[in-house]
Design a protein around this motif. Structure first.
Motif, PDB file in Angstrom:
ATOM      1  N   GLN A  15      39.814  29.323  49.829  1.00 17.56           N
ATOM      2  CA  GLN A  15      39.204  30.215  51.085  1.00 17.56           C
ATOM      3  C   GLN A  15      39.988  31.505  51.105  1.00 17.56           C
ATOM      4  O   GLN A  15      41.163  31.663  50.567  1.00 17.56           O
ATOM      5  N   PHE A  16      39.402  32.608  51.619  1.00 18.74           N
ATOM      6  CA  PHE A  16      40.208  34.140  51.971  1.00 18.74           C
ATOM      7  C   PHE A  16      39.585  34.438  53.103  1.00 18.74           C
ATOM      8  O   PHE A  16      38.460  34.833  53.413  1.00 18.74           O
ATOM      9  N   ASP A  17      40.642  34.939  54.156  1.00 14.82           N
ATOM     10  CA  ASP A  17      40.311  35.363  55.415  1.00 14.82           C
ATOM     11  C   ASP A  17      40.785  36.769  55.304  1.00 14.82           C
ATOM     12  O   ASP A  17      42.242  36.983  55.413  1.00 14.82           O
ATOM     13  N   PRO A  18      39.759  37.871  55.262  1.00 15.61           N
ATOM     14  CA  PRO A  18      40.365  39.253  55.206  1.00 15.61           C
ATOM     15  C   PRO A  18      40.880  39.703  56.501  1.00 15.61           C
ATOM     16  O   PRO A  18      41.518  40.812  56.367  1.00 15.61           O
ATOM     17  N   GLU A  19      40.966  38.990  57.587  1.00 14.15           N
ATOM     18  CA  GLU A  19      41.699  39.219  58.827  1.00 14.15           C
ATOM     19  C   GLU A  19      43.035  39.157  58.907  1.00 14.15           C
ATOM     20  O   GLU A  19      43.783  39.509  59.643  1.00 14.15           O
ATOM     21  N   THR A  20      43.429  38.017  57.893  1.00 11.75           N
ATOM     22  CA  THR A  20      45.014  37.848  58.013  1.00 11.75           C
ATOM     23  C   THR A  20      45.832  38.783  57.115  1.00 11.75           C
ATOM     24  O   THR A  20      45.293  39.643  56.304  1.00 11.75           O
ATOM     25  N   THR A  21      47.029  38.759  57.209  1.00  8.27           N
ATOM     26  CA  THR A  21      47.892  39.702  56.333  1.00  8.27           C
ATOM     27  C   THR A  21      48.152  39.223  55.015  1.00  8.27           C
ATOM     28  O   THR A  21      47.851  37.845  54.747  1.00  8.27           O
ATOM     29  N   PRO A  22      48.425  39.934  54.055  1.00 10.24           N
ATOM     30  CA  PRO A  22      48.641  39.658  52.722  1.00 10.24           C
ATOM     31  C   PRO A  22      49.465  38.354  52.750  1.00 10.24           C
ATOM     32  O   PRO A  22      50.602  38.342  53.398  1.00 10.24           O
ATOM     33  N   VAL A  23      49.365  37.423  51.838  1.00 11.54           N
ATOM     34  CA  VAL A  23      50.368  36.076  51.771  1.00 11.54           C
ATOM     35  C   VAL A  23      51.137  36.551  50.476  1.00 11.54           C
ATOM     36  O   VAL A  23      51.076  37.151  49.612  1.00 11.54           O
ATOM     37  N   THR A  24      52.124  35.602  50.189  1.00 13.30           N
ATOM     38  CA  THR A  24      53.035  35.775  49.153  1.00 13.30           C
ATOM     39  C   THR A  24      52.628  35.259  47.768  1.00 13.30           C
ATOM     40  O   THR A  24      53.095  35.725  46.914  1.00 13.30           O
ATOM     41  N   GLN A  27      37.152  44.764  47.054  1.00 16.06           N
ATOM     42  CA  GLN A  27      36.851  44.669  48.758  1.00 16.06           C
ATOM     43  C   GLN A  27      37.770  43.797  49.367  1.00 16.06           C
ATOM     44  O   GLN A  27      37.692  43.692  50.526  1.00 16.06           O
ATOM     45  N   ARG A  28      38.532  42.873  48.772  1.00 10.99           N
ATOM     46  CA  ARG A  28      39.389  41.981  49.344  1.00 10.99           C
ATOM     47  C   ARG A  28      40.835  42.419  49.001  1.00 10.99           C
ATOM     48  O   ARG A  28      41.518  41.609  48.905  1.00 10.99           O
ATOM     49  N   ARG A  29      41.154  43.653  49.111  1.00  9.11           N
ATOM     50  CA  ARG A  29      42.464  43.907  49.101  1.00  9.11           C
ATOM     51  C   ARG A  29      42.808  44.179  47.805  1.00  9.11           C
ATOM     52  O   ARG A  29      44.383  44.273  47.644  1.00  9.11           O
ATOM     53  N   ALA A  30      42.161  43.988  46.668  1.00  8.91           N
ATOM     54  CA  ALA A  30      42.986  44.370  45.400  1.00  8.91           C
ATOM     55  C   ALA A  30      43.470  45.868  45.299  1.00  8.91           C
ATOM     56  O   ALA A  30      42.825  46.826  45.844  1.00  8.91           O
ATOM     57  N   HIS A  31      44.834  46.062  45.137  1.00 15.83           N
ATOM     58  CA  HIS A  31      45.245  47.123  45.314  1.00 15.83           C
ATOM     59  C   HIS A  31      45.652  47.793  43.835  1.00 15.83           C
ATOM     60  O   HIS A  31      46.532  47.254  43.212  1.00 15.83           O
ATOM     61  N   THR A  79      47.394  44.844  42.041  1.00 15.37           N
ATOM     62  CA  THR A  79      47.960  43.685  42.858  1.00 15.37           C
ATOM     63  C   THR A  79      46.856  43.353  43.824  1.00 15.37           C
ATOM     64  O   THR A  79      46.193  43.921  44.321  1.00 15.37           O
ATOM     65  N   VAL A  80      46.815  41.730  43.288  1.00 18.97           N
ATOM     66  CA  VAL A  80      45.804  40.991  43.838  1.00 18.97           C
ATOM     67  C   VAL A  80      46.307  39.901  44.663  1.00 18.97           C
ATOM     68  O   VAL A  80      47.377  39.074  44.100  1.00 18.97           O
ATOM     69  N   GLU A  81      45.672  39.416  45.661  1.00 23.13           N
ATOM     70  CA  GLU A  81      46.107  38.203  46.291  1.00 23.13           C
ATOM     71  C   GLU A  81      45.403  36.940  45.724  1.00 23.13           C
ATOM     72  O   GLU A  81      44.051  37.122  45.444  1.00 23.13           O
ATOM     73  N   LEU A  82      46.008  36.002  45.118  1.00 25.97           N
ATOM     74  CA  LEU A  82      45.361  34.734  44.566  1.00 25.97           C
ATOM     75  C   LEU A  82      44.319  34.270  45.062  1.00 25.97           C
ATOM     76  O   LEU A  82      43.243  33.762  44.821  1.00 25.97           O
ATOM     77  N   ALA A  83      44.569  34.053  46.449  1.00 23.23           N
ATOM     78  CA  ALA A  83      43.460  33.445  47.239  1.00 23.23           C
ATOM     79  C   ALA A  83      42.172  34.257  47.150  1.00 23.23           C
ATOM     80  O   ALA A  83      41.038  33.662  47.364  1.00 23.23           O
ATOM     81  N   ALA A  84      42.168  35.514  47.228  1.00 22.68           N
ATOM     82  CA  ALA A  84      41.183  36.458  47.282  1.00 22.68           C
ATOM     83  C   ALA A  84      40.228  36.179  45.887  1.00 22.68           C
ATOM     84  O   ALA A  84      39.299  36.066  45.824  1.00 22.68           O
ATOM     85  N   LEU A  85      41.165  36.256  44.878  1.00 22.10           N
ATOM     86  CA  LEU A  85      40.597  36.138  43.372  1.00 22.10           C
ATOM     87  C   LEU A  85      39.891  34.773  43.180  1.00 22.10           C
ATOM     88  O   LEU A  85      38.718  34.594  42.888  1.00 22.10           O
ATOM     89  N   GLU A  86      40.447  33.730  43.814  1.00 21.63           N
ATOM     90  CA  GLU A  86      40.086  32.309  43.503  1.00 21.63           C
ATOM     91  C   GLU A  86      38.542  32.289  44.487  1.00 21.63           C
ATOM     92  O   GLU A  86      37.933  31.505  44.048  1.00 21.63           O
ATOM     93  N   SER A  87      38.764  32.691  45.670  1.00 20.04           N
ATOM     94  CA  SER A  87      37.653  32.454  46.568  1.00 20.04           C
ATOM     95  C   SER A  87      36.389  33.265  46.094  1.00 20.04           C
ATOM     96  O   SER A  87      35.169  32.892  46.171  1.00 20.04           O
ATOM     97  N   VAL A  88      36.639  34.377  45.389  1.00 19.64           N
ATOM     98  CA  VAL A  88      35.625  35.304  44.756  1.00 19.64           C
ATOM     99  C   VAL A  88      34.969  34.509  43.949  1.00 19.64           C
ATOM    100  O   VAL A  88      33.681  34.458  43.733  1.00 19.64           O
ATOM    101  N   LEU A  89      35.700  34.070  42.940  1.00 21.90           N
ATOM    102  CA  LEU A  89      35.467  33.005  41.882  1.00 21.90           C
ATOM    103  C   LEU A  89      34.564  32.004  42.237  1.00 21.90           C
ATOM    104  O   LEU A  89      33.160  31.702  41.767  1.00 21.90           O
ATOM    105  N   TRP A  90      34.779  31.274  43.128  1.00 16.60           N
ATOM    106  CA  TRP A  90      34.113  30.131  43.575  1.00 16.60           C
ATOM    107  C   TRP A  90      32.836  30.325  44.342  1.00 16.60           C
ATOM    108  O   TRP A  90      31.961  29.670  44.118  1.00 16.60           O
TER     109      TRP A  90
END
Length: 398
Positions: free
Chosen positions: A46-55, A79-83, A114-125
């Motif tokens: 799961q990825f919540d775009p409203e949360t701050t970036p995680v570690t 669109q999910r904060r990949a920078h 730089t990507v958040e793993l939760a974002a990448l994993e949720s997009v793939l799922w």
């Protein structure tokens, strides 16, 4: 494909592990029209775009992003904060050496993302769901029956889960599949831990990744989309890492500011910290029968250059490409898996040795060595052809 359908027929590919590497392999195989399943012991990503970036973040190079574009997920990830970052600065605390890479000088739009793993994993799922892949979240396998034409997977009390002509172990560095089928590995511990956190700095990160070598410690600052930085602070396991985790926020920020030589000004805030042990592991072979390893299940390296996930996605791309054409008729054939192993194992071994070499080079403080390192870094920084070739390899641009 529903789970019921998967129970009643043999899948072409069953992936164990829904992390970034496993998800990419499953999606790539599904895009080719293969019947695919994914078995994941945890809940669906799961990825919540409203949360701050995680570690839990990673840096992806151009080759990895090109592969994600081929899979049709790059736009959603961006669109999910990949920078995208355009610069990298590396310097030695014990000598005068430094080296800087710039995207403009290489004629490319970015050095990495730089990507958040939760974002990448949720997009793939999400794409796996849309592609009709049989998904098994919160499901643990207990036994495997390896047959000449398939692998049968069972849960508790020999309850059948699925059968597949190819089983992909993408279940991480402590792969249960790898251990179950008896694939041996070599490696060593670095006797160090990586401390991770998300920090706020006085000055902007300038879309630059920063890395400093400080004796037996390495600190990396990775730029995030919201202006903050994710850090990976490699330091000896005892007592340094434990002492660092025990610091309160103010003391941690002060220690980190000193470690980074104030390159971004004061460290003004930090998230809660976490740590993970640093190890190097490499499987002696990448397949046994119809079981194949990918990502951390096959290899782990020191994170000093941020290459771990890039190597895993290169595994995924090679394996997916190897399933095209005649291989679609039997994805688990010995010829298919041998070709994948030949393509990936030497490359991963080379990168592992290179990271160990860099760590040894910068972690040794023998008389005169810091000055020699500094001279070498300055010469490479000024030798445009050598620097360009190094950059093209490091950032997946070749």
């Amino acid at each position: 494909m529903t789970k019921k359908d998967a129970h009643n027929e043999t899948l072409d590919v069953l992936v164990v592990g829904a992390g970034a590497v496993g998800g990419a392999i499953a999606l790539g195989a599904a895009r080719q029209g293969l019947r695919v399943g994914v078995l994941e012991r945890n809940a669906a990503p799961q990825f919540d775009p409203e949360t701050t970036p995680v570690t839990r973040v990673a840096t992806l190079n151009s080759a990895s992003m090109a592969f994600l574009a081929e899979l049709g997920v790059r736009e959603a990830l961006e669109q999910r904060r990949a920078h995208a970052f355009s610069g990298m600065y590396v310097w030695d605390a014990n000598g005068p050496g430094h080296i800087r890479f710039e995207a403009d000088a290489l004629g490319v739009p970015a050095l990495g993302w730089t990507v958040e793993l939760a974002a990448l994993e949720s997009v793939l799922w999400g794409e796996l769901e849309a592609a009709g892949v049989a998904l098994y979240p919160q499901t643990e396998w207990k036994t495997l029956d390896r047959r000449p034409d398939r692998v049968d997977v069972y849960g508790d009390h020999r309850q059948p889960i699925a059968s597949a002509r190819l089983l992909v172990a993408a279940d991480g560095a402590r792969s249960h599949v790898r251990d179950y089928v008896g694939i041996p590995f070599t490696g060593h511990d670095y006797d160090a831990s990586g401390v991770v956190a998300t920090i706020t700095t006085e000055h902007p990160h300038q879309d630059t990744a920063w890395q400093r070598f400080v004796e037996d410690r390495i600190i990396a600052l990775l730029p995030l989309a919201d202006g903050r930085c994710s850090i990976v602070w490699s330091q000896p396991e005892w007592p340094a890492a434990e002492d660092t985790l025990a610091l309160d926020d103010a003391a941690f920020c002060a220690a980190l500011e000193q470690e980074t030589d104030g390159c971004l000004g004061a460290i003004t805030a930090t998230s809660p910290r976490a740590s993970f042990p640093l190890t190097a592991r490499h499987a002696k072979t990448y397949h046994a029968g119809r079981v194949v390893l990918a990502g951390d299940a096959a290899h782990t390296i020191h994170p000093l250059a941020g290459q771990g996930l890039n190597l895993g996605l290169a595994d995924a791309r090679t394996l997916v490409d190897g399933l095209r054409g005649p291989a679609r008729h039997d994805p688990g054939a010995e010829t298919v898996l041998r070709a994948y192993t030949r393509a990936r194992r030497p490359e991963n071994a080379f990168m592992q040795r290179a990271m160990d070499g860099f760590k040894l080079l910068f972690g040794t403080q023998a008389a005169g060595l810091p000055e020699l390192r500094g001279l070498g870094l300055r010469l490479v920084d000024q030798a445009t052809p050598i620097k360009r070739r190094l950059a093209l390899r490091a950032f997946g641009l070749d």
